[in-house]
Design a protein around this motif. Structure first.
Motif, PDB file in Angstrom:
ATOM      1  N   VAL A 635       0.850  -1.186   0.000  1.00 21.86           N
ATOM      2  CA  VAL A 635       0.000   0.000   0.000  1.00 21.86           C
ATOM      3  C   VAL A 635       0.890   1.241   0.000  1.00 21.86           C
ATOM      4  N   LYS A 636       0.635   2.143  -0.942  1.00 17.89           N
ATOM      5  CA  LYS A 636       1.460   3.342  -1.057  1.00 17.89           C
ATOM      6  C   LYS A 636       0.872   4.484  -0.241  1.00 17.89           C
ATOM      7  N   LYS A 637       1.740   5.264   0.391  1.00 21.40           N
ATOM      8  CA  LYS A 637       1.303   6.398   1.184  1.00 21.40           C
ATOM      9  C   LYS A 637       1.147   7.632   0.315  1.00 21.40           C
ATOM     10  N   GLU A 638       0.148   8.427   0.659  1.00 16.99           N
ATOM     11  CA  GLU A 638      -0.060   9.702  -0.015  1.00 16.99           C
ATOM     12  C   GLU A 638       1.021  10.681   0.456  1.00 16.99           C
ATOM     13  N   ASP A 639       1.566  11.468  -0.466  1.00 22.18           N
ATOM     14  CA  ASP A 639       2.575  12.465  -0.119  1.00 22.18           C
ATOM     15  C   ASP A 639       1.895  13.573   0.686  1.00 22.18           C
ATOM     16  N   PRO A 640       2.309  13.794   1.948  1.00 19.80           N
ATOM     17  CA  PRO A 640       1.639  14.811   2.767  1.00 19.80           C
ATOM     18  C   PRO A 640       2.025  16.244   2.382  1.00 19.80           C
ATOM     19  N   ASP A 641       3.076  16.403   1.592  1.00 24.73           N
ATOM     20  CA  ASP A 641       3.556  17.751   1.251  1.00 24.73           C
ATOM     21  C   ASP A 641       3.929  17.840  -0.226  1.00 24.73           C
ATOM     22  N   PRO A 642       2.939  17.720  -1.132  1.00 25.67           N
ATOM     23  CA  PRO A 642       3.246  17.687  -2.566  1.00 25.67           C
ATOM     24  C   PRO A 642       3.812  18.993  -3.113  1.00 25.67           C
ATOM     25  N   LEU A 643       3.555  20.117  -2.434  1.00 24.45           N
ATOM     26  CA  LEU A 643       4.027  21.417  -2.923  1.00 24.45           C
ATOM     27  C   LEU A 643       5.370  21.827  -2.324  1.00 24.45           C
ATOM     28  N   GLY A 644       5.902  20.999  -1.424  1.00 27.20           N
ATOM     29  CA  GLY A 644       7.206  21.308  -0.834  1.00 27.20           C
ATOM     30  C   GLY A 644       7.174  22.433   0.179  1.00 27.20           C
ATOM     31  N   ASN A 645       5.996  22.688   0.785  1.00 20.92           N
ATOM     32  CA  ASN A 645       5.891  23.797   1.744  1.00 20.92           C
ATOM     33  C   ASN A 645       6.748  23.575   2.985  1.00 20.92           C
ATOM     34  N   THR A 646       6.818  22.331   3.434  1.00 18.32           N
ATOM     35  CA  THR A 646       7.639  22.038   4.614  1.00 18.32           C
ATOM     36  C   THR A 646       9.106  22.347   4.348  1.00 18.32           C
ATOM     37  N   LEU A 647       9.567  21.995   3.151  1.00 13.28           N
ATOM     38  CA  LEU A 647      10.966  22.245   2.803  1.00 13.28           C
ATOM     39  C   LEU A 647      11.268  23.734   2.699  1.00 13.28           C
ATOM     40  N   VAL A 648      10.360  24.472   2.071  1.00 19.35           N
ATOM     41  CA  VAL A 648      10.648  25.884   1.789  1.00 19.35           C
ATOM     42  C   VAL A 648      10.441  26.771   3.017  1.00 19.35           C
ATOM     43  N   GLN A 649       9.673  26.305   3.985  1.00 19.60           N
ATOM     44  CA  GLN A 649       9.425  27.116   5.172  1.00 19.60           C
ATOM     45  C   GLN A 649      10.415  26.843   6.298  1.00 19.60           C
ATOM     46  N   THR A 650      11.548  26.279   5.934  1.00 18.12           N
ATOM     47  CA  THR A 650      12.594  26.008   6.914  1.00 18.12           C
ATOM     48  C   THR A 650      13.092  27.302   7.549  1.00 18.12           C
ATOM     49  N   LYS A 651      13.451  27.204   8.808  1.00 20.51           N
ATOM     50  CA  LYS A 651      14.008  28.368   9.502  1.00 20.51           C
ATOM     51  C   LYS A 651      15.526  28.446   9.339  1.00 20.51           C
ATOM     52  N   GLU A 652      16.135  27.349   8.865  1.00 18.09           N
ATOM     53  CA  GLU A 652      17.599  27.303   8.748  1.00 18.09           C
ATOM     54  C   GLU A 652      18.011  26.801   7.367  1.00 18.09           C
ATOM     55  N   PRO A 653      17.792  27.587   6.322  1.00 14.94           N
ATOM     56  CA  PRO A 653      18.144  27.123   4.964  1.00 14.94           C
ATOM     57  C   PRO A 653      19.636  26.803   4.812  1.00 14.94           C
ATOM     58  N   LEU A 654      20.480  27.558   5.513  1.00 17.94           N
ATOM     59  CA  LEU A 654      21.928  27.328   5.385  1.00 17.94           C
ATOM     60  C   LEU A 654      22.366  26.048   6.091  1.00 17.94           C
ATOM     61  N   LYS A 655      21.555  25.571   7.011  1.00 17.13           N
ATOM     62  CA  LYS A 655      21.837  24.283   7.658  1.00 17.13           C
ATOM     63  C   LYS A 655      21.329  23.135   6.795  1.00 17.13           C
ATOM     64  N   ASP A 656      20.144  23.322   6.210  1.00 16.59           N
ATOM     65  CA  ASP A 656      19.544  22.273   5.374  1.00 16.59           C
ATOM     66  C   ASP A 656      20.366  22.000   4.113  1.00 16.59           C
ATOM     67  N   VAL A 657      21.077  23.018   3.636  1.00 20.96           N
ATOM     68  CA  VAL A 657      21.812  22.866   2.378  1.00 20.96           C
ATOM     69  C   VAL A 657      23.093  22.047   2.561  1.00 20.96           C
ATOM     70  N   MET A 658      23.510  21.845   3.802  1.00 25.31           N
ATOM     71  CA  MET A 658      24.829  21.247   4.033  1.00 25.31           C
ATOM     72  C   MET A 658      24.946  19.809   3.538  1.00 25.31           C
ATOM     73  N   LYS A 659      23.863  19.029   3.600  1.00 19.75           N
ATOM     74  CA  LYS A 659      23.980  17.636   3.148  1.00 19.75           C
ATOM     75  C   LYS A 659      24.248  17.568   1.650  1.00 19.75           C
ATOM     76  N   PHE A 660      23.746  18.550   0.904  1.00 18.81           N
ATOM     77  CA  PHE A 660      24.043  18.612  -0.536  1.00 18.81           C
ATOM     78  C   PHE A 660      25.479  19.085  -0.765  1.00 18.81           C
ATOM     79  N   LEU A 661      25.855  20.128  -0.044  1.00 16.82           N
ATOM     80  CA  LEU A 661      27.172  20.733  -0.254  1.00 16.82           C
ATOM     81  C   LEU A 661      28.296  19.784   0.154  1.00 16.82           C
ATOM     82  N   THR A 662      28.120  19.069   1.264  1.00 16.82           N
ATOM     83  CA  THR A 662      29.177  18.179   1.755  1.00 16.82           C
ATOM     84  C   THR A 662      29.512  17.109   0.723  1.00 16.82           C
ATOM     85  N   HIS A 663      28.493  16.433   0.210  1.00 19.62           N
ATOM     86  CA  HIS A 663      28.725  15.411  -0.818  1.00 19.62           C
ATOM     87  C   HIS A 663      29.346  16.021  -2.073  1.00 19.62           C
ATOM     88  N   LEU A 664      28.870  17.215  -2.436  1.00 16.77           N
ATOM     89  CA  LEU A 664      29.352  17.864  -3.660  1.00 16.77           C
ATOM     90  C   LEU A 664      30.843  18.164  -3.564  1.00 16.77           C
TER      91      LEU A 664
END
Length: 836
Positions: A635-664
Motif C-alpha cells: 500500500v502506497k502512502k499519499e505524499d503529505p507535502d506535494p508542494l514542498g511547503n515544509t521544505l521551503v518554510q525552513t528556519k535554517e536554509p543554510l543548515k539544510d543545504v549542508m547535506k548537498f554541499l558536503t557530498h558535492l
C-alpha cells in the motif's frame, strides 16, 4: 528476569518465527498476541512482534515495543538482534552494528547475527571489522565456499592483495575433486583470483595462471581480453598481436582491440600509411563493418583525409544513417577537417562534387533520400557549436523536411536550432510537431517533455509524461515518475521551478533526486549477500567501487548546485518561501515597503489557492483509489507535502543545504562552481576557515575564473566588516592563507579595476568586475548599469552571458527594460528577453 514459556507457548513462538520467515505477517501477529496474552512480558515474543510490525509499515510502534522487550529481557540475543534489525530498517547503521555486537556477546555462535553484522560492516566500509566477522564465519563453516570468497573480498577491498589471493588459493587446495567445467561459480572465482594477481602487478604470474585455468572459465571473452592485455603489457608483442587479432575476428567494431593490435605491431602513431593499410585489411575482411572505415579519419590528413571522408560520408548518406554527424563531429576539433567535411557535403547538395556520377543515386527516389540526408547533415553541422551558423542550419533543415516531411529526426533538429537561437517557445512547439509524427515513441515524447520544461511549462510536460505512466497509482503521473526514479525529469522539473522562483516545488523535486541517490546507495545492501550466492564476484567488486564514487555522477552535481542556489536565494529573500513575488518588467521596488507587502500578500494568496487545489486532488484520489497499491502489492502512502511547503518554510536554509554541499565538495572537488558556492554558504554561516578552503581549491583549479574574483573580494570585505573579531588562532590562519590569494596591501578597488582592464575582452570577466564594483561602491550603480549595457556591443557575447546579465540586474534591483530591449534587437529570434 525472562518470562519462561510452557511447551505449548514455545510451539506457538516457533510458529511466529516461521510466519515471519514466510512473510505471513498477519498470521504471525495473531499468533504473537496469543502468546503475549498469557505471557505479557515475554521479551522474545515482543521482539518478534515488533519485527513483524516493522514490516507492516509500523516502524515507530515497533521501536516502542522492541524497547519494552529489552527492558523485560536485557540478556536475550533475540531482543538485541531485532533491535539492530529495526535500526537497519531506519538506515541507522551505526546503532544497528552496536546492537548486533551486543547480541553476539550473548550468543557468539549465532550465524544469522554474525551474517547481519558482516553485511552492515561492508555497507559502512568497515573493512577491518568485516575481515574479523568473515574470519569468524569461515571458522564456523569452513566447507562453505561463500565464506572463503567473502573473506578474500574483504582483504582485497582493504588493500591486502596478497592475503586475498592466499585465501582463494587455500580454498582451491582444499577441494578434493576438480569442479565441473560448467561450474560458473568456480569459473568466476578463478578469474577473480587472476585479477587480484594482475592488480598486485605480477603480470607474468597472472598470465601463467590464466593459461593454466583459462580453459575452465565460462567467460571466454574475459579470458581472451585479459590474455591479450597481459601479453601486451609484458612486451610479448607477437603473441599479443595474435590475441588482439582473435578478438577482432570476434568483434571487429571494438576500437580498443584496434588500439591493442597497433601497439602490439609497434606501428608508430605518425606512420599513417601503415596504419591505413592495417584498417583496410579489416575493411576487406568485414566489408559491412563501420569502425575500420571510421577510425582512419582521426589520423589521416590533407588529400588522404578528403578521399576517405568522401567515401565514408557518401556511404553513410546513401544509407540515410541518422547518427552520421554524431559519429564524426569529434573531427571538428581540427579546423581543416571541419572545413573539408563541410565542403564535401555542400558539394553533394549542389551536385558539384561528382557524387551523383559516383553512384550516389540511380533513381529519383534514392536521389531524394541522399539529398535529404545531406541537408540533414548540414543542418546539424551548422547547428554544432564549433561550426555554428544558425540561419544556414535552419535553411538546410527546412530543405530536408521539405523532401521528407515525416522524418522525426529532421523535425527534432529544427527544434534544437530554435533552442540555440534562445527561443524556448518555438523550440518546444517544433519538438511537439516532431512528437506528433510518432506518438508511440518514448524517446521523442520525453524530448518534447524536456523542451516544455525548458520553456517552464511544467504542467504541460507532466501531462505529456502521463501517457507513459500508470496514472491510477497514488500521486498520479508524478508519483509514478518518483517510483520509476526518473532522475532526468525530476531534475529538469526542479530547475524549471527554480527559474520561476517557485522554491517549494523546486526543492521538492531536487530533494527527490537526492533521495534517489540515497536509495541507490542503500540498494547495494542486498547485493552484499546476493552476489556471493550467485558467485558474481568480479561484478560485485566493481559495483562496490562504483558505489564509493556514486555522487560523482553529473546528475548529482547538477541537482546539488541547483539546490544550493535555491537555499541561498531563500536565505537572502525569505519572502520567496510564500511563492514567486509578482512583478512587472522592472520587478518590485525593494525600497518601497508598501509595494513589497502588497506583492507578498498576493503571493500568499496564490499559495493558499494552490494548497486548496492540491488538497481537493488528494481527497479525490482517496475516494477513487482507497486501496491503491503498487505492483508488489504494498500500500502506497499519499505524499503529505506535494508542494514542498515544509521544505521551503525552513528556519535554517543554510543548515539544510549542508547535506548537498558536503557530498558535492567531497565527490566533485575539481568543480570550480561547487567550490565558489561552498564559499558563499560558509561565508554566510561565518565559517571563515571552510570558506577559505573552498577559495583555495577554486584558485588551484582556475586562478583567473571570474566568479572566483568576485568571491575573493566578498571574502575580504566580509573580513573587514566583521561584527566580532575572529578567534586569535583562526584569524592568524585565515590572514596568512588569504594573503597568498589577495595580499592585504592590495586595495580592493584597484585590484578590481586592474582585473577589469586585463579582461575587458571577456564578457563574463567584465560582469564579475562590475558586480564587484557595485559591491564595493554602491553609489556607482548607474555607471555599472551603463557598462553592463555596453557589453551587448561585444561581438563575442553569448545569449547565456546576456541572460546572466539580467540576473545581475535583478540582484542590483535595477531596471532591466533597456538591457532587455537592446538584447532583443541583437537576438531578434530569441524569447528569453521578453520580460512580460
Amino acid at each position: 528476569m525472562p518470562q519462561p514459556l510452557n511447551s505449548k507457548d514455545q510451539s506457538l513462538f516457533r510458529q511466529v518465527v516461521r510466519n515471519f520467515e514466510q512473510k505471513q505477517y498477519k498470521k504471525g501477529l495473531k499468533t504473537a498476541d496469543q502468546v503475549l496474552k498469557k505471557n505479557p512480558k515475554h521479551g522474545d515474543t515482543q521482539a518478534m512482534k515488533a519485527l513483524i510490525m516493522s514490516h507492516m509499515n509500523q516502524l515507530e510502534e515497533a521501536f516502542v515495543l522492541a524497547k519494552e522487550a529489552l527492558r523485560n529481557d536485557m540478556k536475550s540475543h533475540i531482543c538485541w538482534h531485532v533491535y539492530g534489525l529495526l535500526y537497519r530498517q531506519e538506515k541507522n547503521y551505526e546503532e544497528a552494528i552496536k546492537a548486533y555486537r551486543f547480541a553476539l556477546r550473548l550468543e557468539p555462535e549465532s550465524q544469522p547475527i554474525q551474517r547481519d553484522l558482516a553485511l552492515l560492516q561492508m555497507q559502512m566500509r568497515d573493512f577491518q571489522g568485516y575481515i574479523q566477522s568473515r574470519t569468524t564465519m569461515l571458522q564456523a563453516r569452513p566447507g562453505f565456499r561463500q565464506n572463503w570468497t567473502a573473506l578474500a573480498i574483504a582483504h582485497h577491498l582493504s588493500g591486502d592483495l596478497a592475503e586475498a589471493e592466499k585465501v582463494l588459493t587455500t580454498f582451491e587446495d582444499t577441494l578434493k575433486g576438480s569442479p565441473s567445467v560448467q561450474d560458473m561459480e568456480h569459473s568466476e572465482a578463478l578469474l577473480y583470483r587472476n585479477s587480484i594477481i594482475a592488480e598486485s602487478g605480477d603480470l607474468e604470474r597472472a598470465l601463467e595462471h590464466l593459461e593454466k585455468v583459462g580453459y575452465r572459465c565460462t567467460d571466454v571473452l574475459a579470458v581472451m581480453e585479459m590474455t591479450a592485455d597481459y601479453l601486451l603489457r609484458l612486451g610479448r608483442k607477437t603473441e599479443a598481436a595474435e590475441a588482439y587479432t582473435a578478438l577482432l575476428e570476434r568483434n571487429s567494431e571494438n576500437s580498443l582491440y584496434y588500439n591493442g593490435l597497433i601497439q602490439a605491431k609497434e606501428i608508430p602513431e605518425n606512420d599513417h600509411k601503415v596504419l591505413k593499410a592495417l584498417y583496410d585489411e579489416w575493411v576487406e575482411k568485414y566489408p559491412r563493418g563501420d569502425a575500420a572505415r571510421r577510425i582512419p579519419l582521426d589520423f589521416l590528413e590533407g588529400d588522404d583525409f578528403k578521399q576517405d571522408a568522401d567515401s565514408y560520408l557518401q556511404r553513410m548518406l546513401k544509407k540515410g544513417v541518422p547518427s552520421l554527424f554524431a559519429n564524426i563531429k569529434m573531427l571538428y576539433t581540427n579546423p581543416a577537417k571541419q572545413d573539408a567535411v563541410q565542403a564535401l557535403v555542400e558539394g553533394y547538395v549542389s551536385g558539384k562534387s561528382g557524387s551523383q556520377a559516383n553512384g550516389a543515386a540511380e533513381t529519383n527516389g534514392n536521389n531524394n533520400e541522399f539529398l535529404a540526408s545531406s541537408y540533414y547533415f548540414l543542418a546539424q553541422h551548422y547547428n554544432f557549436h564549433l561550426s555554428r551558423n544558425l540561419p544556414k542550419a535552419m535553411e538546410n533543415v527546412d530543405k530536408a523536411i521539405e523532401i521528407s516531411p515525416k522524418a522525426v529526426e529532421y523535425q527534432m533538429t529544427k527544434a534544437r536550432i530554435w533552442k540555440h537561437y534562445g527561443n524556448t517557445v518555438k523550440a518546444a512547439e517544433e519538438m511537439e510537431k516532431a512528437r506528433l509524427l510518432d506518438e508511440k515513441d518514448r524517446h521523442i515524447n520525453t524530448k518534447a517533455a524536456k523542451y516544455q520544461l525548458r520553456n517552464n511549462e511544467n504542467d504541460k510536460a507532466l501531462n505529456l509524461m502521463s501517457k507513459f505512466t500508470r496514472n491510477e497509482t497514488v500521486g498520479g503521473a508524478m508519483g509514478d515518475l518518483h517510483e520509476m526514479q526518473c532522475v532526468w525529469y525530476l531534475t529538469e522539473d526542479g530547475e524549471a521551478y527554480l527559474r520561476q522562483k517557485k522554491l517549494g516545488l523546486a526543492l521538492k523535486r531536487l530533494h527527490a533526486v537526492y533521495n534517489i541517490f540515497d536509495t541507490w546507495q542503500e540498494d547495494q545492501f542486498d547485493f552484499h549477500s546476493f552476489s556471493l550466492r550467485k558467485g558474481m564476484v568480479r561484478a560485485y567488486v566493481d559495483m562496490v567501487r562504483w558505489e564509493d564514487r556514486l555522487r560523482e555522477h553529473p546528475f548529482y552535481t547538477r541537482i546539488a548546485i541547483a539546490t544550493i542556489k535555491a537555499y541561498l536565494l531563500l536565505n537572502d529573500q525569505p519572502d520567496l518561501a510564500h511563492g514567486p513575488i509578482p512583478s512587472g518588467a522592472n520587478g518590485i521596488d525593494a525600497t518601497d515597503e508598501a509595494e513589497r507587502k502588497k506583492a507578498l500578500k498576493k503571493a500568499k494568496k496564490e499559495q493558499q489557492r494552490l494548497e486548496k487545489i492540491e488538497a481537493d486532488k488528494r481527497e479525490a484520489r482517496k475516494a477513487a483509489a482507497a486501496n491503491a497499491k503498487s505492483v508488489d502489492g504494498e500500500v502506497k502512502k499519499e505524499d503529505p507535502d506535494p508542494l514542498g511547503n515544509t521544505l521551503v518554510q525552513t528556519k535554517e536554509p543554510l543548515k539544510d543545504v549542508m547535506k548537498f554541499l558536503t557530498h558535492l565538495l567531497e565527490q566533485s572537488p575539481k568543480n570550480i562552481e561547487a567550490q565558489c558556492l561552498g564559499c558563499e554558504v560558509y561565508l554566510r554561516r561565518n565559517k571563515h576557515l571552510l570558506a577559505l578552503k573552498c577559495l583555495k581549491a577554486a584558485h588551484a583549479i582556475d586562478s583567473s575564473n571570474p566568479t572566483l574574483h568576485l568571491e575573493l573580494i566578498q571574502f575580504r570585505k566580509a573580513l573587514d566588516t566583521l561584527s566580532e573579531p575572529l578567534p586569535a588562532q583562526t584569524a592568524e590562519v585565515v590572514n596568512a592563507e588569504f594573503e597568498e590569494l589577495l595580499p592585504k596591501s592590495q586595495k580592493l578597488e584597484e585590484f578590481n579595476e586592474s582585473f577589469l582592464s586585463n579582461n575587458k575582452n571577456s564578457v563574463a570577466h567584465v560582469q564579475a568586475a562590475l558586480s564587484a564594483r557595485q559591491l564595493l561602491k554602491p553609489d556607482s550603480k548607474a555607471q555599472c548599469e551603463k557598462d553592463l549595457l555596453a557589453t551587448l556591443d561585444s561581438p563575442d557575447i553569448t545569449i547565456d552571458e546576456a541572460v546572466s546579465a539580467l540576473d545581475i540586474l535583478d540582484k542590483w534591483a535595477s531596471d532591466k527594460t533597456a538591457f532587455a530591449q537592446k538584447a532583443s534587437k541583437k537576438w531578434p529570434e530569441s524569447s528569453v528577453f521578453d520580460l512580460n
